[in-house]
Design an enzyme around this catalytic site. Structure first.
Site, PDB file in Angstrom:
ATOM      1  N   ARG A   1     -10.716  -0.236  14.509  1.00 31.70           N
ATOM      2  CA  ARG A   1     -10.565   0.573  13.296  1.00 31.70           C
ATOM      3  C   ARG A   1     -11.576   0.050  12.282  1.00 31.70           C
ATOM      4  NH1 ARG A   1      -4.684   0.976  10.432  1.00 31.70           N
ATOM      5  NH2 ARG A   1      -5.171  -1.153   9.823  1.00 31.70           N
TER       6      ARG A   1
ATOM      7  N   MET B   1      10.307  25.429   0.994  1.00 31.66           N
ATOM      8  CA  MET B   1       9.444  24.523   0.244  1.00 31.66           C
ATOM      9  C   MET B   1      10.259  23.571  -0.627  1.00 31.66           C
ATOM     10  SD  MET B   1       6.385  25.347  -2.451  1.00 31.66           S
ATOM     11  CE  MET B   1       5.319  26.232  -1.343  1.00 31.66           C
TER      12      MET B   1
ATOM     13  N   TYR C   1      14.638  31.912   5.773  1.00 32.57           N
ATOM     14  CA  TYR C   1      13.441  32.627   6.244  1.00 32.57           C
ATOM     15  C   TYR C   1      13.474  32.849   7.749  1.00 32.57           C
ATOM     16  CZ  TYR C   1      10.991  31.746   1.812  1.00 32.57           C
ATOM     17  OH  TYR C   1      10.604  31.722   0.518  1.00 32.57           O
TER      18      TYR C   1
ATOM     19  N   LYS D   1       0.832  -1.208   0.000  1.00 30.44           N
ATOM     20  CA  LYS D   1       0.000   0.000   0.000  1.00 30.44           C
ATOM     21  C   LYS D   1       0.868   1.262   0.000  1.00 30.44           C
ATOM     22  CE  LYS D   1      -0.273  -0.538   4.980  1.00 30.44           C
ATOM     23  NZ  LYS D   1      -0.948  -1.231   6.061  1.00 30.44           N
TER      24      LYS D   1
HETATM   25  C1  LIG Z   1      -0.221  -1.968   6.899  1.00 31.41           C
HETATM   26  C2  LIG Z   1      -0.797  -3.214   7.410  1.00 31.41           C
HETATM   27  C3  LIG Z   1       0.015  -4.321   7.683  1.00 31.41           C
HETATM   28  C4  LIG Z   1       1.516  -4.254   7.644  1.00 31.41           C
HETATM   29  O1  LIG Z   1       1.995  -3.605   8.800  1.00 31.41           O
HETATM   30  P1  LIG Z   1       3.561  -3.392   9.099  1.00 31.41           P
HETATM   31  O2  LIG Z   1       3.602  -2.881  10.477  1.00 31.41           O
HETATM   32  O3  LIG Z   1       4.025  -2.402   8.105  1.00 31.41           O
HETATM   33  O4  LIG Z   1       4.187  -4.704   8.932  1.00 31.41           O
HETATM   34  C5  LIG Z   1      -0.588  -5.501   8.018  1.00 31.41           C
HETATM   35  N1  LIG Z   1      -1.935  -5.592   8.105  1.00 31.41           N
HETATM   36  C6  LIG Z   1      -2.758  -4.543   7.875  1.00 31.41           C
HETATM   37  C7  LIG Z   1      -4.229  -4.714   8.009  1.00 31.41           C
HETATM   38  C8  LIG Z   1      -2.213  -3.316   7.527  1.00 31.41           C
HETATM   39  O5  LIG Z   1      -2.994  -2.257   7.329  1.00 31.41           O
END
Ligand SMILES: *Cc1c(COP(=O)(O)O)cnc(C)c1O
Length: 814
Positions: free
Chosen positions: A582, A759, A710, A484
């Site tokens: 969550r 920036m 700045y 992701k």
């Molecule tokens: C991102 C995620 C992981 C991986 O987590 P890490 O701590 O990066 O290994 C596993 N399961 C779910 C549901 C996630 O959202």
């Protein structure tokens, strides 16, 4: 090489299972991906700690490979090929190489040392190749696997070998010595690297000297330890900057412009030569080369003229973004046949585009006649499905007819002059040329021009980290890798391709569009979407993505679409909430969930999962255990009542490390793949993946009392040399990292960030760093590490990695 199977198996001490003993072998391979694998390839199925090439044999048989060296014959393969069964396939590869080496009798230079091996090898090749047909190790092929592969490419036409040997611990050199059998030794700088594998410097030197057991001469810098441990029969041919009692005493150096002039005494006379470098390492490497030339009795004029042309050595194949959506593979400094094979394998592993072009210069020192050589090159081009060859040079132009679709140019200048008329679009381009062709001009033309900041991603480090975590998994436990957020900022598609090669079981993304772009990029692995919005369900189905379903509303919506589309057994994943709060079904709706799924055959529960809130924090160990127990209980109930047997999974990276007994059927690896651990003890086993680099735009001297940036937040307390670098908060660098908190690394030294980060730019203190405009700057990587930055900024490495803006170009390399 041209050998019959029946003559090979006695050499390996193998038991031969197979019928075609007359089969001819002309190549050796250990890489299942190589398109150069064919009917005359002998494939050695190597077994690593976590990777076993036996699993590729069935696939290789379907593409026509017929000869394998194995520890056992895989199921279903028995009658389909020749199998040479041995106890250890790596040992067999090494024996085969040692045998092949024994067939030749010409001088072989064996190189070892802690630093400089590859550079000295490449330079020696350049310096000696006008007079010899040199066979040398390609790239840095100097390991227990690389050395045998290098030696196996010796053929009848070669008359000088240059091979490097690298070791990381005791007992390795003896094996390499048997394969290389050098007659001339070169010991390069013996620094402190790789010290972990040895008890002390003495042990390291003793081990390295084993390479020279049978050499008549050893070229090295004067060193008491070497004198003490060198075999008496080997003559040391020594040099020194300080000790006059040596063969070559380098007594003076002068620096001018970019060059160094070195003066030395040899056989009672004084001489000099110039090289286009000034750093200490290059001087030492050049002297090692000088010694070899003196040993071969070159005259001073030849030494001087060739030394003046030494060049920087690039050891890696670099992947770059090109114009018109092209991908470039830049290998613009060597053009021998062996490294062409490696580059083509690399091109194939990129799998970026169907269309592939190779830009190739004349090839030198193959040991073959030109006719044989270009016939072999054309075979390689065909087997690698190269669509177009652009040949540059007089010789390759003469063999144009050997290639189906080929353009040729007499020289690089002619190519450059015609560049506007050539079309390069949506293709992968390998640029491979001998040093003298100056293909860097071609790379420059084809490279997309963006600003100088890049995030370099080390693909080998990713493979390494993957294998590290794989080694923690119990047998049969599957592996999902989370890609992701563009692979945690490191590059989604490129990393997914690598993971597909490594045969992970699943990929995970956050949103449907991330999954769609992976599928569009050609990824075939199943992909779970963690957070599918109801509006994306149609697209998910269309692209064969697999949604995580986490609430009744989502379930009903998905079932409705599934029925409309007459789906059967469409894979879904059920997420349970066991304490993270969550996403996920809570305990009180499990009954309704089960009722909704009972007898439903439009979907199939492929897996059940939950996510841990505190797997990284042992302070909350009991809470984690309660999550695991609740997950076990709820998922067991669903399985029992629905009569199903899905994959169950709960652990993320820290979970894999801290809860090894709760792997269930699969784990979900994330941050660990990208080289970051939440546990400092584990961190040292991982390799750094990403290096954020940029260059110095401008340097100025700021007097005492003047301010920088700045808000005038930095005031010089001493005359301060300030470098401006073109990266800022719009690239994802937190402003909190400025004002003396953070630093970058320039020439191996820390440079503190002065004042506020802008920036697109920031200013750093280089008063104590010797550097010039254009020098490379490391924003993070080995130092500072992402974890170090996160800690100082009171956040987590995940945020640092994923914040790097998409405008920063990603460059992948191996
Ligand atoms: C991102 C995620 C992981 C991986 O987590 P890490 O701590 O990066 O290994 C596993 N399961 C779910 C549901 C996630 O959202």
């Amino acid at each position: 090489m041209n050998l019959l199977i029946k003559n090979i198996f006695p050499v390996l001490g193998a038991q031969c299972v197979g019928s075609d003993l007359e089969a001819i072998i002309d190549t050796v391979s250990i890489d299942s991906r190589s398109l150069q694998n064919g009917p005359h390839t002998l494939f050695f199925a190597l077994v690593g700690p976590n990777n076993d090439a036996h699993s590729f044999i069935e696939d290789l048989i379907t593409i026509g490979v017929r000869n394998f060296v194995v520890t056992h014959v895989p199921e279903r393969c028995a009658d389909k090929a020749n199998f040479l069964v041995v106890e250890d396939t790596l040992v067999a590869l090494q024996r085969f190489a040692a045998y092949h080496r024994s067939l030749f009798d010409f001088p072989v230079i064996g190189l070892t040392g802690s630093n400089g091996k590859t550079i000295v090898k490449e330079w020696l090749n350049f310096l000696l190749s006008p007079d010899f047909n040199v066979i040398r190790s390609p790239k840095s092929y100097n390991s227990q696997v690389g050395v045998p592969l290098s030696v196996l490419s010796i053929n009848e036409k070669h008359n000088l070998g240059i091979f490097e040997a690298g070791i990381s611990t005791v007992a390795e050199m003896e094996k390499l010595e048997k394969i290389i059998r050098p007659s001339i030794g070169v010991l390069t700088n013996i620094g402190s690297s790789h010290d972990e594998g040895f008890d002390n410097l003495e042990e390291k030197i003793k081990e390295k000297l084993l390479l020279f057991k049978h050499t008549s001469v050893l070229i090295c810098q004067k060193n008491d330890l070497v004198d003490r441990y060198l075999e008496p029969r080997t003559k040391a041919f020594t040099w020194s900057f300080v000790n006059e009692a040596v063969d070559v005493f380098v007594f003076k150096k002068e620096l001018e412009n970019q060059d160094s002039k070195l003066y030395y005494k040899y056989n009672g006379n004084s001489y000099e030569f110039t090289i286009p470098f000034q750093d200490q390492a290059s001087l030492e490497n050049a002297i090692s080369c000088l010694m070899a030339m003196l040993y071969f009795e070159y005259d001073t004029a030849t030494i001087q003229s060739r030394m003046a042309l030494l060049f920087p050595v690039e050891m890696r194949l670099k992947v770059k973004d090109g114009i018109n959506n092209c991908t470039l593979i830049d290998d613009s400094y060597s053009s021998d046949f062996q490294s062409l094979k490696i580059a083509l394998d690399f091109l194939e592993s990129q799998k970026q585009y169907q269309k592939k072009t190779v830009i190739l210069s004349d090839i030198f020192q193959s040991g073959l006649s030109n006719e044989e050589l270009y016939t072999k090159v054309s075979q390689l081009v065909v087997s690698n499905h190269i669509n177009r060859v652009i040949g540059i040079g007089e010789t390759i132009s003469a063999f144009k007819d050997k290639f189906a679709n080929c353009l040729t140019f007499k020289n690089t200048a002619e190519f450059v002059a015609n560049f506007e008329n050539l079309d390069f679009t949506n293709e992968t381009i390998l640029i491979k040329g001998a040093r003298s062709f100056q293909f860097e001009e071609i790379v420059y033309l084809l490279e997309e021009k963006t600003h100088e900041t890049v995030l370099e991603i080390n693909m080998n480090a990713i493979s390494y980290n993957l294998n590290f975590f794989k080694s923690k998994l119990k047998a049969k436990v599957k592996l999902m890798v989370m890609v992701k957020a563009f692979g945690y900022g490191s590059g989604g598609l490129e990393i997914a391709k690598l993971l597909e090669h490594h045969k992970v079981d699943y990929l995970g993304v956050a949103f449907a569009d991330e999954g769609i772009s992976l599928k569009n990029g050609g990824i075939q692995l199943p992909i779970m979407v963690l957070n599918p919005e109801n509006t994306s369900f149609s697209a998910i189905i269309q692209h064969q993505l697999e949604p995580e379903i986490y609430c009744l509303k989502g379930l009903y919506a998905f079932l409705k679409i599934a029925k409309q589309k007459n789906l059967e057994h469409f894979p879904i994943h059920i997420k349970l909430d066991t304490g993270m709060h969550r996403l996920g079904f809570e305990e009180n709706v499990i009954e309704e969930l089960i009722a909704a799924l009972k007898g439903e055959d439009s979907v199939e529960v492929r897996s059940i999962l939950t996510h841990m809130a505190t797997s990284d924090d042992l302070k909350h160990h009991d809470f984690s255990v309660s999550q695991i127990e609740l997950f076990d209980k709820l998922s067991s109930r669903i399985m029992r009542e629905l009569g199903i047997n899905p994959i169950r999974h709960i652990l993320n990276t820290s979970g894999i490390s801290n809860f090894p007994n709760s792997q269930f059927d699969m784990v979900r690896l994330g941050i660990g793949l990208y080289g970051v651990s939440n546990d400092t003890a584990e961190q040292k086993y991982l390799e750094n993946v990403g290096t954020l680099k940029t260059v110095i735009s401008q340097i100025r001297l700021v007097p005492v009392g003047e301010s920088v940036g700045y808000g005038r937040r930095f005031i010089a307390q001493r005359p301060t040399t300030v470098a401006t670098i073109p990266i800022g908060y719009a690239d994802g660098i937190a402003r909190a990292w400025g004002n003396g908190v953070g630093f970058v690394t320039i020439k191996g030294k820390k440079a503190t960030i002065l004042g506020s980060i802008c920036m697109d730019m920031m200013m750093v203190d280089v008063t104590d760093v010797e550097c010039t405009e254009g020098d490379s700057v490391i924003v993070f990587g080995e130092s500072p590490t992402v974890s170090e930055i996160a800690q100082k900024l009171h956040t987590i490495p995940y945020e640092i990695l994923t914040s790097i803006s998409q405008r920063v170009k990603r460059v992948f390399y191996r």
